[in-house]
Design a protein around this motif. Structure first.
Motif, short mmCIF file in Angstrom:
data_model
loop_
_atom_site.label_atom_id
_atom_site.label_comp_id
_atom_site.label_asym_id
_atom_site.label_seq_id
_atom_site.Cartn_x
_atom_site.Cartn_y
_atom_site.Cartn_z
N SER A 35 -25.79 -17.42 45.64
CA SER A 35 -24.38 -17.51 46.46
C SER A 35 -23.44 -16.66 45.49
O SER A 35 -22.43 -16.15 45.96
CB SER A 35 -23.92 -18.99 46.10
OG SER A 35 -23.67 -19.54 44.99
N GLY A 36 -23.81 -16.44 44.03
CA GLY A 36 -22.86 -15.99 43.42
C GLY A 36 -21.58 -16.92 43.03
O GLY A 36 -20.73 -16.21 42.36
N LYS A 37 -21.74 -18.20 43.07
CA LYS A 37 -20.68 -19.03 42.96
C LYS A 37 -20.17 -19.24 41.48
O LYS A 37 -19.24 -19.53 41.01
CB LYS A 37 -21.01 -20.51 43.64
CG LYS A 37 -20.02 -21.39 43.64
CD LYS A 37 -20.54 -22.53 44.19
CE LYS A 37 -19.52 -23.86 44.11
NZ LYS A 37 -19.90 -25.01 44.99
N ARG A 38 -21.40 -19.19 40.59
CA ARG A 38 -21.02 -19.53 39.33
C ARG A 38 -21.89 -18.56 38.45
O ARG A 38 -22.99 -17.80 38.68
CB ARG A 38 -21.64 -20.76 38.83
CG ARG A 38 -21.37 -21.20 37.56
CD ARG A 38 -22.12 -22.75 37.24
NE ARG A 38 -21.34 -23.50 38.01
CZ ARG A 38 -21.46 -24.87 38.05
NH1 ARG A 38 -22.49 -25.36 37.05
NH2 ARG A 38 -20.58 -25.70 38.53
N ILE A 74 -19.46 -6.44 45.71
CA ILE A 74 -20.09 -5.44 46.67
C ILE A 74 -20.80 -4.52 46.00
O ILE A 74 -20.91 -4.27 44.81
CB ILE A 74 -18.69 -4.57 47.41
CG1 ILE A 74 -18.11 -3.73 46.35
CG2 ILE A 74 -18.01 -5.56 48.15
CD1 ILE A 74 -16.96 -2.89 46.95
N ALA A 75 -21.95 -4.11 46.80
CA ALA A 75 -22.96 -3.04 46.37
C ALA A 75 -22.68 -1.63 46.75
O ALA A 75 -22.25 -1.28 47.82
CB ALA A 75 -24.37 -3.54 47.00
N LEU A 76 -22.64 -0.81 45.73
CA LEU A 76 -22.50 0.67 45.99
C LEU A 76 -23.93 1.08 45.95
O LEU A 76 -24.34 1.47 44.57
CB LEU A 76 -21.40 1.30 45.04
CG LEU A 76 -21.46 2.69 45.12
CD1 LEU A 76 -21.11 3.29 46.57
CD2 LEU A 76 -20.50 3.22 44.10
N VAL A 77 -24.59 1.87 47.00
CA VAL A 77 -25.73 2.55 46.94
C VAL A 77 -25.67 3.85 46.73
O VAL A 77 -25.13 4.59 47.65
CB VAL A 77 -26.47 2.18 48.25
CG1 VAL A 77 -27.69 2.73 48.30
CG2 VAL A 77 -26.55 0.58 48.65
N LEU A 78 -25.93 4.34 45.38
CA LEU A 78 -25.56 5.72 44.94
C LEU A 78 -26.75 6.53 44.67
O LEU A 78 -27.18 6.57 43.59
CB LEU A 78 -24.33 5.65 43.81
CG LEU A 78 -23.99 6.98 43.43
CD1 LEU A 78 -22.95 7.58 44.43
CD2 LEU A 78 -23.32 6.45 42.24
N VAL A 107 -18.47 -4.57 41.10
CA VAL A 107 -19.42 -3.64 42.05
C VAL A 107 -20.85 -3.71 41.41
O VAL A 107 -21.10 -3.43 40.22
CB VAL A 107 -18.82 -2.09 42.08
CG1 VAL A 107 -19.95 -1.07 42.82
CG2 VAL A 107 -17.45 -2.00 42.72
N LEU A 108 -21.83 -4.02 42.21
CA LEU A 108 -23.28 -3.76 41.88
C LEU A 108 -23.53 -2.51 42.30
O LEU A 108 -23.66 -2.04 43.49
CB LEU A 108 -23.95 -4.75 42.64
CG LEU A 108 -25.49 -4.67 42.30
CD1 LEU A 108 -26.11 -4.81 40.63
CD2 LEU A 108 -26.37 -5.38 43.29
N MET A 127 -26.52 -11.81 46.82
CA MET A 127 -25.76 -11.39 45.66
C MET A 127 -24.35 -10.57 45.83
O MET A 127 -23.56 -10.39 45.06
CB MET A 127 -26.98 -10.42 44.76
CG MET A 127 -28.06 -11.09 44.45
SD MET A 127 -29.44 -9.84 43.80
CE MET A 127 -28.27 -8.89 42.78
N VAL A 128 -24.33 -9.89 46.94
CA VAL A 128 -23.13 -9.47 47.18
C VAL A 128 -22.42 -9.94 48.53
O VAL A 128 -23.18 -10.40 49.56
CB VAL A 128 -23.50 -7.83 47.37
CG1 VAL A 128 -24.00 -7.28 46.08
CG2 VAL A 128 -24.41 -7.56 48.66
N ASP A 129 -21.09 -9.39 48.72
CA ASP A 129 -20.64 -9.71 50.13
C ASP A 129 -20.78 -8.42 51.06
O ASP A 129 -20.61 -8.72 52.26
CB ASP A 129 -19.15 -9.87 49.89
CG ASP A 129 -18.90 -10.97 48.81
OD1 ASP A 129 -19.62 -11.97 48.90
OD2 ASP A 129 -18.12 -10.89 48.22
N GLY A 130 -20.67 -7.38 50.43
CA GLY A 130 -20.97 -6.31 51.68
C GLY A 130 -21.73 -5.10 50.89
O GLY A 130 -21.81 -5.02 49.66
#
Length: 352
Positions: A35-38, A74-78, A107-108, A127-130
């Motif tokens: 969830s990434g809550k903690r 958020i994830a940045l796919v690079l 940013v992941l 792990m990410v929201d978008g």
């Protein structure tokens, strides 16, 4: 530490308790990772995610509800692939990171060549929201999955069919167009495009194809003789390609360069081939302003607006997360800045 013995289960029967037992942690720890809550230590998080992958676990409805509380990531796919100019990529990445922080998101950065399976895993893990994705191909294999994912996404770039997607980019077709129009207004009648490296075209990357289409179709409309070809990035290749162009077309007087990494090599090779910029050959580049301004002579250029595109991508993603309606396509108009590298043709190159 040896892995606990588990009775093999179908992925749809694996529970969060199975993941916790496999990873050697509490069920609550697995929930926090998903969830990434903690905040969870990197070592523990990786151990849990490894168990998720090995067991094929997918969060059930309850876990997805927990994930809706937001990871604030958020994830940045690079993808770092051949033919991509790292300094420009980092401009995009920096813009995404700084804009995300204004929205209280981290940013992941995913630097591997992430295919559909990896995107599905990241989205399922909460792990990410978008997601924001770059290096978009015309027939990108990730697109069908992005249309189905519960997590919202934004593409920096356009596939051939952008239906149901949110995309933002420079209008590269128009960028190729304005370069040709500028040269035509100056009186050039034979022009050439030195584009991205061949591997970029081979991957069917959208921006390269659109620039070439804008260049060639505009030249045809204006009655110019035009050549478009890939351009590699090493000195020997650039000189060889230019020499071949001038051998075949001695009266070639206008060049458009859409390859940031090759700009310096092009400007260095031209004098060695007996061509002076801009007296004999005018040069227009599609590149960041700092590349154009550092060149000698300073280059007439169409800006690659990495900062603005990154900002727009993050803002669109945040609006989607808030449930707002956003446009499917956002194309930024190209901005051409005239500098010292272009002028009316003065001397015929056939005199050399």
């Amino acid at each position: 530490m040896s892995e606990p013995n588990l009775v093999p289960k179908r992925p749809d029967m694996v529970t969060i308790a199975d993941v916790a037992r496999h990873a050697g942690v509490a069920v609550s720890t697995v929930s926090y990772v998903l969830s990434g809550k903690r905040a969870i230590s990197a070592t523990t998080r990786e151990r849990v995610l490894t168990s998720v992958r090995k067991l094929g676990y997918h969060p059930n409805a309850g876990a997805r509800a927990l994930a809706s509380r937001r990871a604030n990531v958020i994830a940045l796919v690079l993808p770092l692939r051949s033919g991509m100019h790292l300094p420009v990529l980092m401009q995009f990445a920096t813009s995404v990171v700084t804009t995300a922080r204004r929205f209280d998101h981290d940013v992941l950065l995913m630097t591997a060549d992430e295919g559909p399976a990896e995107l599905r895993r990241i989205a399922a893990s909460a792990m990410v929201d978008g997601l924001i994705l770059m290096d978009v191909e015309m027939h990108d294999p990730r697109v069908p999955l992005l249309r189905r994912l519960e997590r919202p996404s934004v593409l920096i770039g356009f596939p051939a069919d952008a239906t149901g997607l949110t995309c933002v980019d420079l209008d590269f077709y128009q960028a190729g167009q304005v370069c040709v129009e500028h040269l035509a207004r100056l009186g050039h009648r034979r022009v050439a495009l030195l584009g991205a490296p061949s591997v970029v075209y081979d991957r069917d990357t959208g921006y390269a194809h659109r620039t070439r289409a804008g260049f060639t179709e505009t030249a045809r409309r204006l009655g110019l003789t035009a050549t478009a070809q890939p351009c590699e990035e090493n000195v020997d290749s650039v000189r060889r390609e230019l020499a071949g162009l001038f051998d075949r077309q001695p009266d070639l007087s206008g060049l458009v360069v859409h390859n940031e990494a090759a700009v310096g090599q092009v400007l260095a090779a031209l004098p060695a081939l007996g061509r002076t910029v801009p007296r004999d050959v005018s040069v227009v580049a599609i590149c960041p302003d700092e590349v154009a301004e550092r060149a000698s002579p300073a280059l007439t250029s169409v800006l690659i607006p990495a900062e603005e595109v990154g900002q727009r991508a993050v803002t669109l993603l945040m609006e989607k997360l808030a449930g707002a309606e956003v446009p499917e396509g956002t194309l930024l108009d190209p901005r051409l800045t005239v500098r010292a590298s272009t002028s009316a043709p003065v001397l015929s190159p056939t005199a050399h």
